[in-house]
Write a protein that holds these residues in place. Structure first.
Motif, PDB file in Angstrom:
ATOM      1  N   ALA A 167       0.854  -1.193   0.000  1.00  0.00           N
ATOM      2  CA  ALA A 167       0.000   0.000   0.000  1.00  0.00           C
ATOM      3  C   ALA A 167       0.888   1.240   0.000  1.00  0.00           C
ATOM      4  O   ALA A 167       2.034   1.203   0.444  1.00  0.00           O
ATOM      5  CB  ALA A 167      -0.898  -0.011   1.234  1.00  0.00           C
ATOM      6  N   ASP A 168       0.327   2.332  -0.500  1.00  0.00           N
ATOM      7  CA  ASP A 168       1.056   3.598  -0.480  1.00  0.00           C
ATOM      8  C   ASP A 168       0.738   4.346   0.811  1.00  0.00           C
ATOM      9  O   ASP A 168      -0.309   4.176   1.411  1.00  0.00           O
ATOM     10  CB  ASP A 168       0.670   4.453  -1.693  1.00  0.00           C
ATOM     11  CG  ASP A 168      -0.827   4.724  -1.769  1.00  0.00           C
ATOM     12  OD1 ASP A 168      -1.599   3.919  -1.218  1.00  0.00           O
ATOM     13  OD2 ASP A 168      -1.234   5.740  -2.371  1.00  0.00           O
ATOM     14  N   SER A 169       1.680   5.163   1.230  1.00  0.00           N
ATOM     15  CA  SER A 169       1.458   6.052   2.377  1.00  0.00           C
ATOM     16  C   SER A 169       2.502   7.160   2.325  1.00  0.00           C
ATOM     17  O   SER A 169       3.499   7.035   1.609  1.00  0.00           O
ATOM     18  CB  SER A 169       1.551   5.277   3.705  1.00  0.00           C
ATOM     19  OG  SER A 169       2.820   4.699   3.851  1.00  0.00           O
ATOM     20  N   PRO A 170       2.274   8.257   3.068  1.00  0.00           N
ATOM     21  CA  PRO A 170       3.252   9.353   3.031  1.00  0.00           C
ATOM     22  C   PRO A 170       4.636   8.874   3.463  1.00  0.00           C
ATOM     23  O   PRO A 170       4.765   7.926   4.235  1.00  0.00           O
ATOM     24  CB  PRO A 170       2.679  10.360   4.034  1.00  0.00           C
ATOM     25  CG  PRO A 170       1.209  10.053   4.085  1.00  0.00           C
ATOM     26  CD  PRO A 170       1.110   8.578   3.896  1.00  0.00           C
ATOM     27  N   TRP A 171       5.675   9.535   2.952  1.00  0.00           N
ATOM     28  CA  TRP A 171       7.063   9.219   3.286  1.00  0.00           C
ATOM     29  C   TRP A 171       7.237   9.225   4.794  1.00  0.00           C
ATOM     30  O   TRP A 171       6.678  10.077   5.464  1.00  0.00           O
ATOM     31  CB  TRP A 171       7.977  10.275   2.655  1.00  0.00           C
ATOM     32  CG  TRP A 171       9.420   9.932   2.731  1.00  0.00           C
ATOM     33  CD1 TRP A 171      10.287  10.229   3.739  1.00  0.00           C
ATOM     34  CD2 TRP A 171      10.181   9.207   1.758  1.00  0.00           C
ATOM     35  NE1 TRP A 171      11.536   9.741   3.457  1.00  0.00           N
ATOM     36  CE2 TRP A 171      11.496   9.104   2.246  1.00  0.00           C
ATOM     37  CE3 TRP A 171       9.868   8.628   0.526  1.00  0.00           C
ATOM     38  CZ2 TRP A 171      12.501   8.451   1.542  1.00  0.00           C
ATOM     39  CZ3 TRP A 171      10.865   7.985  -0.173  1.00  0.00           C
ATOM     40  CH2 TRP A 171      12.170   7.904   0.334  1.00  0.00           C
ATOM     41  N   PRO A 172       7.958   8.238   5.368  1.00  0.00           N
ATOM     42  CA  PRO A 172       8.828   7.272   4.693  1.00  0.00           C
ATOM     43  C   PRO A 172       8.133   6.000   4.221  1.00  0.00           C
ATOM     44  O   PRO A 172       8.785   4.988   4.004  1.00  0.00           O
ATOM     45  CB  PRO A 172       9.879   6.964   5.766  1.00  0.00           C
ATOM     46  CG  PRO A 172       9.132   7.133   7.061  1.00  0.00           C
ATOM     47  CD  PRO A 172       8.125   8.204   6.838  1.00  0.00           C
ATOM     48  N   GLY A 173       6.811   6.037   4.060  1.00  0.00           N
ATOM     49  CA  GLY A 173       6.089   4.915   3.460  1.00  0.00           C
ATOM     50  C   GLY A 173       6.346   4.837   1.963  1.00  0.00           C
ATOM     51  O   GLY A 173       7.149   5.588   1.417  1.00  0.00           O
ATOM     52  N   PHE A 174       5.649   3.932   1.300  1.00  0.00           N
ATOM     53  CA  PHE A 174       5.887   3.664  -0.122  1.00  0.00           C
ATOM     54  C   PHE A 174       5.146   4.676  -0.988  1.00  0.00           C
ATOM     55  O   PHE A 174       3.957   4.941  -0.781  1.00  0.00           O
ATOM     56  CB  PHE A 174       5.426   2.239  -0.462  1.00  0.00           C
ATOM     57  CG  PHE A 174       5.843   1.775  -1.829  1.00  0.00           C
ATOM     58  CD1 PHE A 174       7.190   1.663  -2.158  1.00  0.00           C
ATOM     59  CD2 PHE A 174       4.903   1.444  -2.796  1.00  0.00           C
ATOM     60  CE1 PHE A 174       7.586   1.233  -3.422  1.00  0.00           C
ATOM     61  CE2 PHE A 174       5.284   1.010  -4.055  1.00  0.00           C
ATOM     62  CZ  PHE A 174       6.644   0.908  -4.362  1.00  0.00           C
ATOM     63  N   THR A 175       5.836   5.243  -1.949  1.00  0.00           N
ATOM     64  CA  THR A 175       5.253   6.292  -2.784  1.00  0.00           C
ATOM     65  C   THR A 175       4.139   5.769  -3.686  1.00  0.00           C
ATOM     66  O   THR A 175       4.294   4.724  -4.328  1.00  0.00           O
ATOM     67  CB  THR A 175       6.330   6.977  -3.647  1.00  0.00           C
ATOM     68  OG1 THR A 175       5.684   7.840  -4.589  1.00  0.00           O
ATOM     69  CG2 THR A 175       7.174   5.974  -4.435  1.00  0.00           C
TER      70      THR A 175
END
Length: 441
Positions: A309-317
């Protein structure tokens, strides 16, 4: 209309250099408006969205000099604020989403700005509220003219403020930072985006004389200053291109070296591709991907299906989710792709299904991919690119597919990827630009 014609199924080999980061460029180039002194920026990608912004700055009165293919100097000494009310500005600013990024610097330096309702990708709603709420908290007043579709902003008395952002928007944070650097007093931005691109902007502004602390965290403190000076800045390589090339190598069983990747700035991206079973190694600051016949998707420790899944940095773009989805179609195993941020970004999967991929689109935000483990190749088809990232995902699928594919609407791809056909041909790809009438569907 231009299209790409691709004969797929060929193994590629060689080295490829990622371009400068598109998402960094739009904010860094806008920041030149904060000073009347010369700013030199290198590693600028030669792509439509960036070139349009540079052209817009020239129209505003910025002296722009191109020193080489990727290096420019900007001097914003004589800005024509009347240009804002012109039809030229309305048409140019309205066709470029990045034009919103010039508002913050102009408010900070001149106390006023205007912006036409911006255009851009068809990937779902991308609100501008975050930008305007931030400007308002700093003391700006704006009026929307629905007839002209123009926002007029007055900011003659900017004062530092505590801002808790409603979403960790990268462009929103960048715009508010650029507005706050010259506001009176202290600004605190909580829930700020902390992407490397935003860190780059803050470091550049600090070199220009700004006082920003907390860079790299989601809590930024900014002491307002009265004036900023010139500087030199080099942009990071584009992490979305780097991820795209990792995916390309895996899908086409190619041996590819991605040069000068600034690995320490890639965050979780390499790890996500490792979870898909893709092997690569770091050689200096280059990523070397060996030719791989098969790659196996990991499952979670309890045996349940992997979710990316995507999430705001430092998560996955979110910009790489469509690449991950395409790469998973040829892996061994299954993965759930969860696109949280944009509701239309998965709507290109019907083209992959037409090519032979096994994908279930659960809803506008989620797709389950059953990897076919290269038991058969995808087949070439004619298709249209809906947005930048989906376009490159389809391009990767076409390069791995058997037979000939045609991709229409490649202007979308070229908004984000510089000389992509030339660079892929250098790796041995059979791709050429053709004049073609758009398909009826």
């Amino acid at each position: 209309m231009n299209a790409f014609e691709i004969i797929g199924g060929k193994k590629l080999k060689g080295e490829i250099q990622p371009q400068g980061a598109k998402n960094e460029a739009l904010q860094i180039i806008s920041a030149v408006l904060l000073t009347d002194q010369k700013v030199t920026i290198s590693n600028i990608p030669d792509i439509k969205d960036v070139n349009k912004l540079i052209e817009l700055l020239g129209d505003l009165g910025v002296t722009v000099e191109r020193l080489s293919k990727d290096t420019y100097t900007f001097e914003a000494k004589h800005i024509n604020l009347d240009f804002f009310q012109s039809d030229v500005f309305k048409s140019k600013g309205g066709s470029l989403r990045g034009s919103i990024m010039i508002v913050g610097p102009l408010l900070a330096r001149f106390g006023k700005a205007a912006i036409p309702k911006p255009g851009g990708d068809k990937i779902g709603r991308r609100r501008l509220d975050t930008h305007f709420l931030g400007f308002e908290k700093l003391g700006a007043k704006f009026v929307y003219d629905p007839k002209k579709e123009f926002f007029n902003v007055d900011a003659t008395n900017l004062k530092g403020a505590y801002i808790l952002m409603d979403e960790a928007s990268v462009t929103g944070t960048a715009n508010i930072v650029m507005t706050a650097v010259m506001a009176k007093g202290t600004t605190t931005i909580y829930n700020a985006a902390c992407e490397p691109y935003l860190q780059q902007l803050c470091k550049m502004l600090n070199r220009m004389g700004a006082k920003i602390t907390g860079v790299g965290s989601n809590l930024l403190t900014i002491e307002g200053v009265t004036k900023l000076g010139g500087t030199e800045h080099r942009m990071l390589p584009d992490m979305i291109e780097i991820g795209s090339f990792i995916g390309l190598a895996a899908m086409t069983e190619s041996e590819i070296t991605i040069k000068n990747v600034c690995y320490s700035e890639l965050g979780i991206i390499p790890e996500v591709f490792r979870k898909l079973g893709i092997k690569f190694e770091l050689k200096g600051d280059d990523i070397f991907i060996p030719s791989q016949k098969h790659y196996v998707i990991e499952s979670f420790i309890d045996g349940s299906m992997l979710t990316i899944a995507d999430s705001p940095w430092p998560g996955f773009t979110p910009d790489l989710l469509s690449i991950v989805l395409v790469v998973a179609t040829q892996a061994k195993g299954s993965v759930l792709i969860h696109q949280k941020m944009f509701e239309s970004r998965l709507f290109f999967v019907d083209k992959l299904i037409d090519m032979g991929a096994q994908i279930i689109l659960c809803d506008p935000h989620r797709a389950t991919v059953n990897g076919i483990n290269k038991q058969y190749k995808l087949r070439g088809i004619s298709m249209t690119s809906p947005d930048i990232r989906a376009g490159v995902s389809l391009l990767i699928a076409a390069l791995s597919a058997e037979g000939t594919s045609t991709i229409f609407n490649i202007e979308q791809i070229e908004r984000g990827y510089q000389d992509i056909d030339t660079r892929l041909r250098a790796l041995g790809a059979q791709i050429k630009r053709v004049e073609a009438s758009s398909p009826s569907h």
